[in-house]
Write a protein that holds these residues in place. Structure first.
Motif, mmCIF file in Angstrom:
data_model
loop_
_atom_site.group_PDB
_atom_site.id
_atom_site.type_symbol
_atom_site.label_atom_id
_atom_site.label_comp_id
_atom_site.label_asym_id
_atom_site.label_seq_id
_atom_site.Cartn_x
_atom_site.Cartn_y
_atom_site.Cartn_z
ATOM 1 N N THR A 181 4.985 -0.158 9.010
ATOM 2 C CA THR A 181 4.187 0.049 7.799
ATOM 3 C C THR A 181 3.644 -1.301 7.355
ATOM 4 O OG1 THR A 181 6.084 -0.291 6.356
ATOM 5 C CG2 THR A 181 5.664 1.971 7.061
ATOM 6 N N ARG A 182 2.723 -1.245 6.442
ATOM 7 C CA ARG A 182 2.196 -2.527 5.948
ATOM 8 C C ARG A 182 1.847 -2.415 4.483
ATOM 9 N NH1 ARG A 182 -1.720 -0.040 4.380
ATOM 10 N NH2 ARG A 182 -3.506 0.626 5.567
ATOM 11 N N PHE A 183 1.897 -3.578 3.822
ATOM 12 C CA PHE A 183 1.369 -3.693 2.470
ATOM 13 C C PHE A 183 0.111 -4.514 2.654
ATOM 14 C CE2 PHE A 183 1.558 -5.870 -1.826
ATOM 15 C CZ PHE A 183 1.136 -4.757 -2.520
ATOM 16 N N ALA A 184 -0.987 -4.011 2.110
ATOM 17 C CA ALA A 184 -2.272 -4.622 2.446
ATOM 18 C C ALA A 184 -3.101 -4.917 1.198
ATOM 19 C CB ALA A 184 -3.034 -3.686 3.390
ATOM 20 N N PRO A 185 -2.632 -5.837 0.374
ATOM 21 C CA PRO A 185 -3.355 -6.081 -0.876
ATOM 22 C C PRO A 185 -4.604 -6.930 -0.694
ATOM 23 C CG PRO A 185 -1.546 -7.623 -0.701
ATOM 24 C CD PRO A 185 -1.472 -6.723 0.514
ATOM 25 N N SER A 186 -5.508 -6.777 -1.630
ATOM 26 C CA SER A 186 -6.631 -7.707 -1.718
ATOM 27 C C SER A 186 -6.144 -8.822 -2.635
ATOM 28 C CB SER A 186 -7.838 -7.004 -2.331
ATOM 29 O OG SER A 186 -8.176 -5.923 -1.505
ATOM 30 N N PRO A 187 -6.378 -10.061 -2.284
ATOM 31 C CA PRO A 187 -5.796 -11.158 -3.063
ATOM 32 C C PRO A 187 -6.562 -11.435 -4.346
ATOM 33 C CG PRO A 187 -7.043 -12.033 -1.226
ATOM 34 C CD PRO A 187 -7.168 -10.547 -1.141
ATOM 35 N N THR A 241 -16.122 -3.668 6.346
ATOM 36 C CA THR A 241 -15.767 -2.922 5.141
ATOM 37 C C THR A 241 -14.310 -2.497 5.297
ATOM 38 O OG1 THR A 241 -16.523 -0.950 6.267
ATOM 39 C CG2 THR A 241 -18.063 -1.992 4.717
ATOM 40 N N TYR A 242 -13.739 -2.026 4.210
ATOM 41 C CA TYR A 242 -12.342 -1.568 4.256
ATOM 42 C C TYR A 242 -12.155 -0.533 5.365
ATOM 43 C CZ TYR A 242 -8.158 1.047 3.304
ATOM 44 O OH TYR A 242 -6.956 1.689 3.474
ATOM 45 N N HIS A 243 -13.091 0.441 5.432
ATOM 46 C CA HIS A 243 -12.954 1.543 6.398
ATOM 47 C C HIS A 243 -12.755 1.039 7.831
ATOM 48 C CE1 HIS A 243 -14.429 3.767 3.049
ATOM 49 N NE2 HIS A 243 -15.672 3.354 3.163
ATOM 50 N N ILE A 302 -3.428 -9.332 4.541
ATOM 51 C CA ILE A 302 -4.253 -9.679 3.378
ATOM 52 C C ILE A 302 -5.686 -9.208 3.604
ATOM 53 C CG2 ILE A 302 -5.160 -11.628 2.027
ATOM 54 C CD1 ILE A 302 -2.180 -10.958 1.486
ATOM 55 N N GLU A 303 -6.131 -8.359 2.702
ATOM 56 C CA GLU A 303 -7.465 -7.764 2.842
ATOM 57 C C GLU A 303 -8.454 -8.525 1.965
ATOM 58 O OE1 GLU A 303 -7.141 -3.420 2.960
ATOM 59 O OE2 GLU A 303 -6.154 -3.830 4.872
ATOM 60 N N ASP A 304 -8.917 -9.621 2.508
ATOM 61 C CA ASP A 304 -9.761 -10.520 1.720
ATOM 62 C C ASP A 304 -11.212 -10.490 2.192
ATOM 63 O OD1 ASP A 304 -9.242 -11.645 4.162
ATOM 64 O OD2 ASP A 304 -9.047 -13.694 3.414
ATOM 65 N N ILE A 346 0.474 5.010 7.522
ATOM 66 C CA ILE A 346 -0.430 4.373 6.569
ATOM 67 C C ILE A 346 0.005 4.816 5.172
ATOM 68 C CG2 ILE A 346 -2.850 4.066 5.868
ATOM 69 C CD1 ILE A 346 -2.357 3.218 8.781
ATOM 70 N N THR A 347 0.833 4.012 4.540
ATOM 71 C CA THR A 347 1.275 4.327 3.180
ATOM 72 C C THR A 347 0.331 3.614 2.235
ATOM 73 O OG1 THR A 347 2.780 2.488 3.541
ATOM 74 C CG2 THR A 347 3.728 4.673 3.628
ATOM 75 N N ARG A 348 -0.487 4.367 1.576
ATOM 76 C CA ARG A 348 -1.450 3.739 0.667
ATOM 77 C C ARG A 348 -1.737 4.699 -0.478
ATOM 78 N NH1 ARG A 348 -6.880 4.339 4.478
ATOM 79 N NH2 ARG A 348 -6.936 6.606 4.422
ATOM 80 N N GLY A 349 -2.371 4.160 -1.518
ATOM 81 C CA GLY A 349 -2.639 4.955 -2.714
ATOM 82 C C GLY A 349 -3.531 6.148 -2.436
ATOM 83 N N GLU A 395 -5.905 7.154 -3.939
ATOM 84 C CA GLU A 395 -7.329 6.959 -4.226
ATOM 85 C C GLU A 395 -8.121 6.826 -2.925
ATOM 86 O OE1 GLU A 395 -4.938 4.863 -4.982
ATOM 87 O OE2 GLU A 395 -5.479 2.797 -4.510
ATOM 88 N N TRP A 396 -7.430 6.621 -1.790
ATOM 89 C CA TRP A 396 -8.113 6.520 -0.502
ATOM 90 C C TRP A 396 -8.308 7.877 0.182
ATOM 91 C CZ3 TRP A 396 -10.800 2.444 0.215
ATOM 92 C CH2 TRP A 396 -10.382 1.237 -0.356
ATOM 93 N N LEU A 397 -7.727 8.906 -0.408
ATOM 94 C CA LEU A 397 -7.824 10.228 0.217
ATOM 95 C C LEU A 397 -9.273 10.687 0.431
ATOM 96 C CD1 LEU A 397 -5.767 12.235 1.300
ATOM 97 C CD2 LEU A 397 -5.710 13.323 -0.958
#
Ligand code: GLU
Length: 552
Positions: free
Chosen positions: A37-43, A233-235, A73-75, A250-253, A255-257
C-alpha cells in the motif's frame, strides 16, 4: 498514419521503452497475501486528520500482512508545493507511530528499489509510457488553449451536454499525425491526451474492497495524461506508479471514486493489470442536524496540529481513528484491554462505506480511557513534554517538584477503577494546580468550591479545630477513623440511616466534614482520594493550608 514519427516529434528526448521500465522494476517477492500500500500526499503543507486516517488504514493493511508501506510524493502540481512539507509529513506520521518501509525518507532522500518516489523526478518514466501510447495511436497531442477549453465548456453548458473533452468535442483527436507534426514544427504548444476507446453503450463492473461492487459506463473523456510542463496528471501517474511500484491495494479517499472509470481505462490501455481499489470514506462531522465534510476552513479539528496543541496523546487519536475505521474496534478493545492497538486486525470489509463520522466528544472519551490505562510515569512524561511547549509554568513546576508530579499522577491509578479525569493535557492544570503552592495560594477566592451542605463559616469552625488534631501519619483507615471521631464529636454522624430518619438531630454526615477538609486543602469539591493528596502534600503543607483557609 505515422504515429511513430509523431511520437518521436513529441517526445524526442525519450529513448527508452515501456518494456524497459516494466522489466527494470521487478515483481516483488512477497509472501502470499502480503499487501503493498502507499500513502501518496501532495506536499502542500497542511496535515489533515483525514490524511492520518488514510495513512493509518494503509499502514495497518501492509504491516499486518507483512507487506510494504510506501511514501510517494505527488508533487506534479508544482505551484501548490510548500517547502518542508515532505519532512513534515514524515515527522507527523512518525509521531502517530506510522512509519514507511519504502519511499521518501526526507526532503531529498529515499529508500527502496522502486524509486524515484517523488513524481517530479519520474518525468522520463511517464513520458516513456505516454510515448508508447502515442506510437499505438492511443494518445495524441492537443493544441487547444485554455480559452478553447473554456469555449467548449460554455457551449456544452448552453446545450446541456456532458462537459469535457471527448468525442466530437475533442477537436484535436482526429488531427492527422502529419498535420500534428507540422503544428509542432511551427512551435505550437501541446498537452498529451488519451484517445479514449470508451463506448457509451458499455459498462464496467469493478469490485471495490470497501464500497463493494460498483458499476459505471465506460469513460469517453480524452483526459490529459501529460501536461504542457511535461509532468503527468494524477490519473496517469497513478496508473504508471502503482503498477511499477507493485501496489496491490489502492487505499485512497472516496473523492477519487468518480475518476475510477478513467483509471480503469488507463490501466487497460496501458496493458496493466488492475490493482485492488479500496475507496475509504471521507471524514464527516455533524453540523446541527446534518452531516458535512470536515472542513479545513471551519473546523479546527481538521488540522493535525490541533490535537498536539490541545494535548490529545497520539495513541488516543489512533485508537479513536481505529474506532472509525472498524466499528468492531470498541468491542475488541473491551475484550483486550491491555493489548497494543497494533494487535487489532483492521479489515476492509468492516469499514463503513457511507462516510466516517468524526466526533470530538467520542475522541475525548476514548482518550480518557487511554490515559487511565497509562502508568503514572508515562502520564507524567507525556504531560511534561506537552507542557514544555504549551504551558511553561506547569512544565517548570512539574520538573521542579518531580517527585510530587509523579506521585500525583499515580493517585487512584491502580485498582479496578482507575481515575479517568483527563482526556487531554490542557485540562490537567485545573485538576492538579492545588499540588503547587505557587498556584494554589494565588487562586482567587471566587474559585473556592465549598461543600454543598455547609457554609464557609462552619467550614472554618471545623478546620480551626481539625488542624490541631488531624493525623496522616498512619494508614488511610486510621486517618479516616480519626476524621470520623472528630466529626461525631462535632455533631455529625457516620450513620446514614439515623441521619435519614432524623436529620435535624445532626449537623450533617462525616462526608460533609471530609468535604470541608477537601475544600481547605484543594479548594475543590471533587478530587481524587483526599488522604493520598494530603500524604503527597505532607503534614506541614496541609497544616499551612488549614491556616490560610481560616484567613479567607
Ligand atoms: N495525491 C493524491 C491526494 O493527495 C493521492 C490520492 C491517492 O492516494 O491515490 O489526494
Amino acid at each position: 498514419m505515422d504515429y511513430k514519427a509523431l511520437a518521436d516529434k513529441m517526445l524526442p528526448q525519450i529513448t527508452k521503452t515501456s518494456e524497459y521500465y516494466l522489466d527494470k522494476y521487478k515483481k516483488r517477492n512477497l509472501k502470499e497475501g502480503a499487501k503493498v500500500t502507499r500513502f501518496a500526499p501532495s506536499p502542500t503543507g497542511f496535515q489533515h486528520i483525514g490524511g492520518v486516517f488514510a495513512a493509518l488504514v494503509s499502514e495497518r493493511l501492509a504491516k499486518q500482512s507483512d507487506g510494504v508501506f510506501i511514501l510517494r510524493i505527488e508533487d506534479t502540481d508544482q505551484k501548490r508545493e510548500v517547502k518542508g512539507a515532505i519532512a513534515d509529513t514524515i515527522a507527523t506520521m512518525h509521531n502517530f507511530n506510522i512509519d514507511f518501509d519504502e519511499g521518501m525518507t526526507g526532503e531529498y532522500e529515499e529508500k527502496g528499489d522502486y524509486g524515484p518516489y517523488k513524481q517530479s523526478e519520474r518525468g522520463e518514466i511517464y513520458q516513456t509510457f505516454a510515448k508508447g501510447l502515442i506510437e499505438k495511436g492511443l494518445a495524441y497531442p492537443c493544441f487547444c488553449s485554455s480559452e478553447d477549453i473554456d469555449a467548449i465548456r460554455a457551449e456544452q453548458t448552453a446545450i446541456k451536454e456532458t462537459p469535457g473533452y471527448y468525442g466530437k468535442w475533442a477537436r484535436c483527436r482526429d488531427i492527422s499525425p502529419e498535420d500534428a507534426i507540422k503544428r509542432i514544427d511551427s512551435g505550437e504548444k501541446f498537452v498529451i491526451r488519451l484517445k479514449s476507446p470508451g463506448s457509451p453503450d458499455r459498462r464496467k463492473e469493478i469490485h471495490d474492497y470497501v464500497k463493494g461492487d460498483v458499476s459505471f459506463p465506460e469513460s469517453l473523456q480524452d483526459v490529459v495524461i501529460i501536461k504542457s510542463d511535461g509532468l503527468p496528471t494524477y490519473h496517469f501517474a497513478h496508473a504508471v506508479d502503482d503498477t511499477l511500484m507493485g501496489t496491490t491495494h489502492i487505499t485512497r479517499g472516496e473523492e477519487w471514486l468518480p475518476s475510477l472509470p478513467t483509471h480503469v481505462q488507463l490501466f487497460e490501455v496501458l496493458g496493466f493489470p488492475l490493482p485492488k481499489y479500496c475507496h475509504i470514506p471521507t471524514m464527516m462531522k455533524m453540523d446541527g442536524e446534518s452531516r458535512r465534510k470536515l472542513s479545513k476552513r471551519k473546523d479546527p479539528e481538521s488540522a493535525v496540529t490541533y490535537y498536539r496543541e490541545e494535548g490529545y496523546p497520539n495513541v488516543s487519536v489512533l485508537e479513536y481513528l481505529l474506532n472509525i475505521i472498524n466499528s468492531n474496534f470498541e468491542d475488541w478493545r473491551a475484550e483486550n484491554p491491555e493489548a497494543p492497538y497494533t494487535d487489532f486486525p483492521v479489515s476492509l470489509d468492516k469499514m463503513s462505506n457511507s462516510g466516517a463520522l468524526f466526533d470530538i466528544v467520542k475522541l475525548h472519551d476514548v482518550s480518557k480511557n487511554v490515559i487511565a490505562k497509562m502508568p503514572a510515569d508515562k502520564v507524567y512524561d507525556l504531560y511534561t513534554t506537552w507542557a514544555k511547549d504549551y504551558d511553561k509554568e506547569m512544565y517548570d513546576l512539574l520538573t521542579k517538584y518531580e517527585d510530587r508530579g509523579r506521585a500525583l499522577f499515580n493517585i487512584d491509578k491502580e485498582g479496578p477503577k482507575p481515575r479517568k479525569d483527563f482526556g487531554k493535557w490542557n485540562e490537567v492544570r485545573e485538576k492538579i494546580f492545588y499540588f503547587f503552592d505557587e498556584l494554589f495560594y494565588d487562586e482567587p477566592k471566587e474559585n473556592l468550591e465549598l461543600p454543598s451542605k455547609i457554609d464557609l463559616e462552619e467550614c472554618k469552625n471545623l478546620i480551626r479545630e481539625y488542624k490541631e488534631v488531624f493525623d496522616i501519619s498512619g494508614e488511610q483507615t486510621d486517618w479516616f477513623a480519626g476524621l470520623k471521631e472528630f466529626a461525631v464529636a462535632h455533631g455529625y454522624t457516620a450513620d446514614r440511616k439515623a441521619y435519614k430518619k432524623n436529620p435535624e438531630e445532626f449537623k450533617g454526615m462525616v462526608s460533609d466534614v471530609a468535604a470541608a477538609v477537601r475544600a481547605a486543602v484543594t479548594h475543590r469539591g471533587n478530587t481524587p482520594d483526599l488522604y493520598t493528596i494530603m500524604k503527597i502534600l505532607g503534614k506541614e503543607n496541609v497544616k499551612e493550608r488549614f491556616e490560610k483557609f481560616l484567613d479567607l
